[in-house]
Design a protein around this motif. Structure first.
Motif, mmCIF file in Angstrom:
data_model
loop_
_atom_site.group_PDB
_atom_site.id
_atom_site.type_symbol
_atom_site.label_atom_id
_atom_site.label_comp_id
_atom_site.label_asym_id
_atom_site.label_seq_id
_atom_site.Cartn_x
_atom_site.Cartn_y
_atom_site.Cartn_z
ATOM 1 N N GLY A 48 0.801 -1.215 0.000
ATOM 2 C CA GLY A 48 0.000 0.000 0.000
ATOM 3 C C GLY A 48 0.835 1.266 0.000
ATOM 4 O O GLY A 48 0.434 2.287 -0.551
ATOM 5 N N LEU A 49 1.980 1.213 0.626
ATOM 6 C CA LEU A 49 2.756 2.449 0.767
ATOM 7 C C LEU A 49 4.029 2.450 -0.070
ATOM 8 O O LEU A 49 4.869 3.334 0.081
ATOM 9 C CB LEU A 49 3.088 2.679 2.248
ATOM 10 N N ASP A 50 4.140 1.460 -0.962
ATOM 11 C CA ASP A 50 5.352 1.414 -1.769
ATOM 12 C C ASP A 50 5.514 2.694 -2.598
ATOM 13 O O ASP A 50 6.631 3.142 -2.862
ATOM 14 C CB ASP A 50 5.348 0.191 -2.682
ATOM 15 N N ALA A 51 4.368 3.275 -2.960
ATOM 16 C CA ALA A 51 4.415 4.508 -3.747
ATOM 17 C C ALA A 51 5.197 5.595 -3.020
ATOM 18 O O ALA A 51 5.819 6.462 -3.650
ATOM 19 C CB ALA A 51 2.991 4.977 -4.040
ATOM 20 N N ALA A 52 5.188 5.562 -1.699
ATOM 21 C CA ALA A 52 5.857 6.607 -0.929
ATOM 22 C C ALA A 52 7.351 6.659 -1.215
ATOM 23 O O ALA A 52 7.991 7.710 -1.045
ATOM 24 C CB ALA A 52 5.625 6.384 0.570
ATOM 25 N N VAL C 53 2.322 10.993 1.424
ATOM 26 C CA VAL C 53 2.241 10.087 0.283
ATOM 27 C C VAL C 53 1.385 10.682 -0.838
ATOM 28 O O VAL C 53 1.520 10.300 -2.006
ATOM 29 C CB VAL C 53 1.726 8.700 0.741
ATOM 30 N N VAL C 56 3.181 12.046 -4.056
ATOM 31 C CA VAL C 56 3.638 11.206 -5.168
ATOM 32 C C VAL C 56 2.903 11.670 -6.417
ATOM 33 O O VAL C 56 1.699 11.907 -6.371
ATOM 34 C CB VAL C 56 3.318 9.727 -4.864
ATOM 35 N N TYR C 196 -4.201 3.161 1.737
ATOM 36 C CA TYR C 196 -3.328 4.334 1.875
ATOM 37 C C TYR C 196 -3.229 5.164 0.604
ATOM 38 O O TYR C 196 -2.973 6.363 0.666
ATOM 39 C CB TYR C 196 -1.913 3.885 2.266
ATOM 40 N N VAL C 197 -3.350 4.481 -0.535
ATOM 41 C CA VAL C 197 -3.183 5.171 -1.822
ATOM 42 C C VAL C 197 -4.221 4.639 -2.798
ATOM 43 O O VAL C 197 -4.800 3.584 -2.561
ATOM 44 C CB VAL C 197 -1.764 4.911 -2.399
#
Ligand SMILES: Nc1ncnc2c1ncn2[C@@H]1O[C@H](COP(=O)(O)OP(=O)(O)OP(=O)(O)O)[C@@H](O)[C@H]1O
Ligand SMILES: [Mg+2]
Lengths: 263, 336, 262
Positions: A48-52, C53, C56, C196-197
């Motif tokens: 879920g937070l890999d985009a960060a 985040v 991004v 989260y995204v």
């Protein structure tokens, strides 16, 4: 029991720790959730937070590397919770009173109780490390770093276990320990565990995370994984863990004395 | 609508998983307005019967109607006609007595305006007015039972099921409950199906008694009928002059066989055709010119009935008078 | 009894059960506090700690990260509210209070409906608290009042659905120990969605799973309502109707199981 009374202190600790560990092993279901849950959460968060990691200044290339420190913390929390509940059960069930009849020293009792929690903390830490490596996390500080990581996570487990012991001795019931559990999680979530401190946008959150000692424990573990040998991060993490151990142990010893006098 | 029979049960069976036949083919009939006492030792199947009749458990076989409705197929109609106080009270520890009444009123669909009034009235009737605004978790065991009873009565049910209503009550509360049950049956015509382990309770309260043991009904009838069926009354007689014993024995011989007397210097005879013979006995003694110091008629108890039907005593063996009453210990019997 | 009479009685039963559920929650901090504090805390931790985040480049939600997380907390708290009610139902059966309900209700579905209504009312209180916190922390709302009402309805159906799911388990197992069995699947469904995204930024196998997860559609629709750009409304509606229908059957089976056990 008679063996216990005539044994020197290390043997007493060994006997009590063996009892605590056996108690844990005899109930494997009790171990499954604390070990699996952090891994599930890790997998979900990593995806879920890999985009960060695309954010400028993010300290790792993969969120999995960055977040691997979190399961170690959760493992320590669960170990503390289980240890605290075991102790509370001993208090409620009268086992503590039975021990109090023996010339067993308070220190041995505490150390034995902690032994159980540490054993579980160690098992889960080794497991998390293995899973992390299996899924391609490189330990930047190398094999020696991995060893230090286990040592640090053991120190952190001890710190939380001492807190759990203190709560159990003060509260005297399983519910008191259970009721404390959410607080552990609040401490974890309001730290820099999920995001690097300098990238947290909200001022209030960054402030909380900066004053939250858990942030430094996480950052210590993380430094070994993502940046190699970082003397300052390690020193802070070990120092906080040691202070917590000493402090909560002292409080526990006092709580134990009052409990043994009172009952 | 009036029903000749409030409760009608034929061949009722309830089997639990694992093959326990808690109710094993019972037949019983309860007339409207009657108080029916269901008597039996622990584990006999009393509560299971109550649960089936009150639609809490489906029967595994047989047929039962309550208020004219089939318990298996017309559950809703049965429930509308009955009030139930189970063996284990069903209370919410977080609710006060008054809030319980309010909740029950809603569950029973009692008009809103009437709920508070009826609730207060019933709380008063069971002596809980002072505790009405305290949470039920602070109630004593007896208070909980009384609240449970009040809740069962809230919607004026025509048929009332009480599963061991007096267990755990003190003597005073027990008598109060007996009075209330009598009042309901006699004045309001409520049918009462009441289970009990106490012989005295069944004897005092019930118009008719059914004795259940291991899932089957072993005897049924009015207390007097039951006693008359199995055990005849004995008459015990002490002559003023001990020397007249043998003459007296001869005079009484036609009325029944002699049995062991309880007092010294007495003779006892089991009456062949019941207590009706008492007048004849007195006449016979008079005729033989025997002066009477003491004459007593001993009625049999329901325990004698149970003993005769099952070979075991219902009450503690210590109470029993004769050696054969000392029953082998039963697995499911709990010391009272 | 006439048909209208039966309906009135069933309604009376449902409202009474709901009243008790709400009453107990508000008179017992041990019930109310966790159900309010957990969502509030998650909201704080997620919206506060992870907001960067949204910087991004491909993060394409227009109303900001606080709104993005508010939509999640909305659904999450509704789902968990149902589970908390499930715990209470299990307790009622374990400790015998449910017999009072079973004995009084002509139509026992009314009991389950009552629990469901109670859960929805309790959740609306939780929502009010979280919504206030969100407004205070500066949540941006681009949707109209209509959109917000649609979000409310969506979350209410989620609450009802999860209550029936949990009730089905509670009435089958009839012990408070069944708690984790109710909670775990909901937890997994919720977190195997884009928490989260946005979905296209979710990586790896979780992305593949999330694509099939009905909660993904629900989350996207909920976020769309706050942004004033309704998204996948039809898909979400179909998912909700399908899930609700399934759990109605599930809860009915649970009720039968409880009735058989007495
Ligand atoms: N749910 C159940 N599952 C299996 N067996 C049961 C169940 N309920 C009752 N039984 C069994 O059925 C038998 C009759 O029980 P029941 O509760 O009807 O007795 P009772 O006459 O009410 O006894 P008591 O005086 O102790 O209340 C017992 O052997 C009991 O163990
Ligand atoms: Mg019983």
């Amino acid at each position: 029991m008679t063996a216990l009374t005539h044994s020197p202190m290390p043997a007493q600790v060994g006997l009590l720790a063996a009892r605590a560990i056996k108690g844990t092993l005899r109930n494997p279901a009790q171990m499954v959730f604390p070990i699996v849950f952090p891994l599930v959460l890790l997998a979900v968060n990593a995806a879920g937070l890999d985009a960060a990691t695309d954010l400028p200044g993010f300290p790792a290339d993969s969120y999995l590397d960055f977040a691997l420190a979190i399961p170690f913390m959760q493992g320590a929390l669960f170990a503390a919770l289980n240890g605290g509940q075991d102790l509370a059960r001993d208090i409620e069930g009268g086992f503590l009173d039975r021990l109090a009849m023996t010339p067993l020293s308070g220190a041995a009792l505490l150390a034995g109780q902690l032994g159980g929690a540490l054993f579980m903390g160690l098992i889960s830490a080794v497991l998390y490390l293995a899973v992390g490596v299996a899924f391609g996390v490189g330990i930047a500080a190398g094999a020696g770093g991995a060893l230090v990581l286990l040592l640090l996570s053991l120190a952190i487990s001890s710190a939380f276990a001492c807190l759990g012991t203190f709560v159990a001795l003060r509260g005297g019931t399983g519910e008191a320990v259970q009721g404390f559990f959410p607080l552990f999680f609040v401490l974890l979530f309001l730290s820099s565990a999920f995001f690097p401190r300098d990238l947290i946008e909200h001022e209030w959150f960054r402030t909380i995370a900066t004053y939250n000692p858990v942030s430094y424990m996480v950052e210590g573990i993380r430094s070994l994984v993502i940046s190699g040998w970082d003397g300052q991060a390690l020193a802070q993490a070990f120092a906080i863990a040691l202070i917590a151990i000493v402090g909560f142990l002292a409080l526990s010893a006092r709580a134990l004395r009052t409990r043994l006098v009172r009952t | 609508m009036t029903h000749e029979r409030a409760i009608d049960v034929a061949g009722l069976v309830r089997e639990f998983k694992g093959g326990v036949r808690a109710v094993d083919g019972i037949d019983l009939h309860v007339a409207a307005g009657e108080i029916y006492g269901f008597l039996g030792p622990n584990g006999a199947g009393k509560s299971t019967t109550v649960k089936v009749l009150t639609t809490l458990l489906p029967p595994s076989g047989g047929r039962a109607t309550v208020a004219g409705f089939d318990v298996a197929r017309e559950g809703a109609k049965v429930r509308a006609s009955i009030g139930v106080a189970l063996q284990d009270v069903a209370l919410d520890p977080m609710l006060t007595g008054r809030e319980h009444m309010r909740l029950q009123g809603g569950l029973q669909g009692i008009p809103r305006a009437e709920r508070a009034r009826r609730g207060a009235e019933l709380l008063d009737r069971v002596g809980l007015s002072d505790a009405a605004d305290r949470r039920s978790k602070t109630y004593s065991g007896g208070m909980k039972r009384r609240l449970d009873l009040a809740l069962a009565l809230l919607h004026n049910p025509r048929i009332l099921f009480l599963d061991e209503p007096t267990t755990g009550l003190d003597v005073q509360s027990r008598t109060a409950l007996w009075d209330e049950v009598e009042r309901l049956a006699r004045q309001e015509g409520t049918t009462v199906f009441l289970t009990t382990q106490y012989l005295e309770e069944a004897d005092v309260l019930a118009d008719r008694v059914g004795i259940i043991d291991r899932g089957t009904i072993v005897a049924e009838g009015t207390p007097a009928e039951l006693k008359a069926q199995v055990a005849k009354p004995t008459v015990e007689f002490t002559p003023r002059d001990a020397g007249q014993c043998s003459i007296a024995a001869a005079a009484l011989a036609p009325f029944g066989e002699p049995v062991a007397a309880r007092r010294d210097g007495s003779i006892a005879v089991r009456l062949e055709s019941g207590a009706d013979q008492l007048a004849d006995i007195v006449r016979a003694l008079d005729h033989a010119k025997i002066a009477v110091a003491h004459l007593a008629l001993h009625e049999p108890t329901l325990d004698d009935v149970f003993l005769a039907k099952t070979g075991r005593s219902l009450e503690g063996a210590a109470d029993g008078g004769t050696a054969e009453e000392i029953a082998p210990p039963r697995r499911d019997r709990v010391a009272a | 009894m006439t048909a209208a009479g039966t309906v009135a009685r069933t309604r009376s039963v449902a409202l009474s059960v709901a009243w008790r559920s709400v009453h107990n929650a508000f008179h017992n901090p041990a019930i109310l506090l966790p159900s309010v504090l957990f969502p509030l805390f998650f909201f704080m931790a997620f919206a506060g700690g992870l907001s960067s985040v949204q910087n991004v480049p491909e993060f394409d939600y227009r109303s900001g990260y606080t709104s993005f997380q508010f939509a999640f907390i909305c659904i999450q708290s509704a789902a968990f509210g149902g589970v908390f009610t499930g715990f209470a139902i299990a307790g009622d059966f374990e400790f015998g209070f449910a017999r009072r309900l079973l004995l009084a209700a002509p139509n026992r579905s009314g009991i389950v409906a009552g629990y469901m209504i109670g859960a929805m009312v309790r959740w609306m209180f939780v929502l009010a608290v979280v919504f206030s916190a969100a407004l205070i922390s500066g949540m941006r709302i681009d949707g109209s009042l209509g959109h917000l009402l649609a979000l409310l309805v969506l979350a209410l159906v989620v609450s009802a659905t999860s209550t029936l799911w949990a009730a089905g388990i509670a009435m089958r197992l009839r012990t408070m120990q069944a708690g984790p069995v109710m909670q775990m699947p909901i937890f997994i469904l919720l977190f195997l969605a884009p928490v989260y995204v946005p979905l296209h930024l979710v990586a790896g196998w979780v992305h593949d799973v999330a694509q099939l997860n009905p909660f993904t559609a629900l989350l996207e629709t909920a976020r769309g309502f706050i942004a004033g750009e309704p998204t996948k409304v039809a898909l979400s509606a179909v998912c909700l109707v399908a899930m609700f229908t399934l759990v109605v059957g599930w809860a009915r089976g649970g009720l039968h199981s409880a009735e058989r056990a007495g």
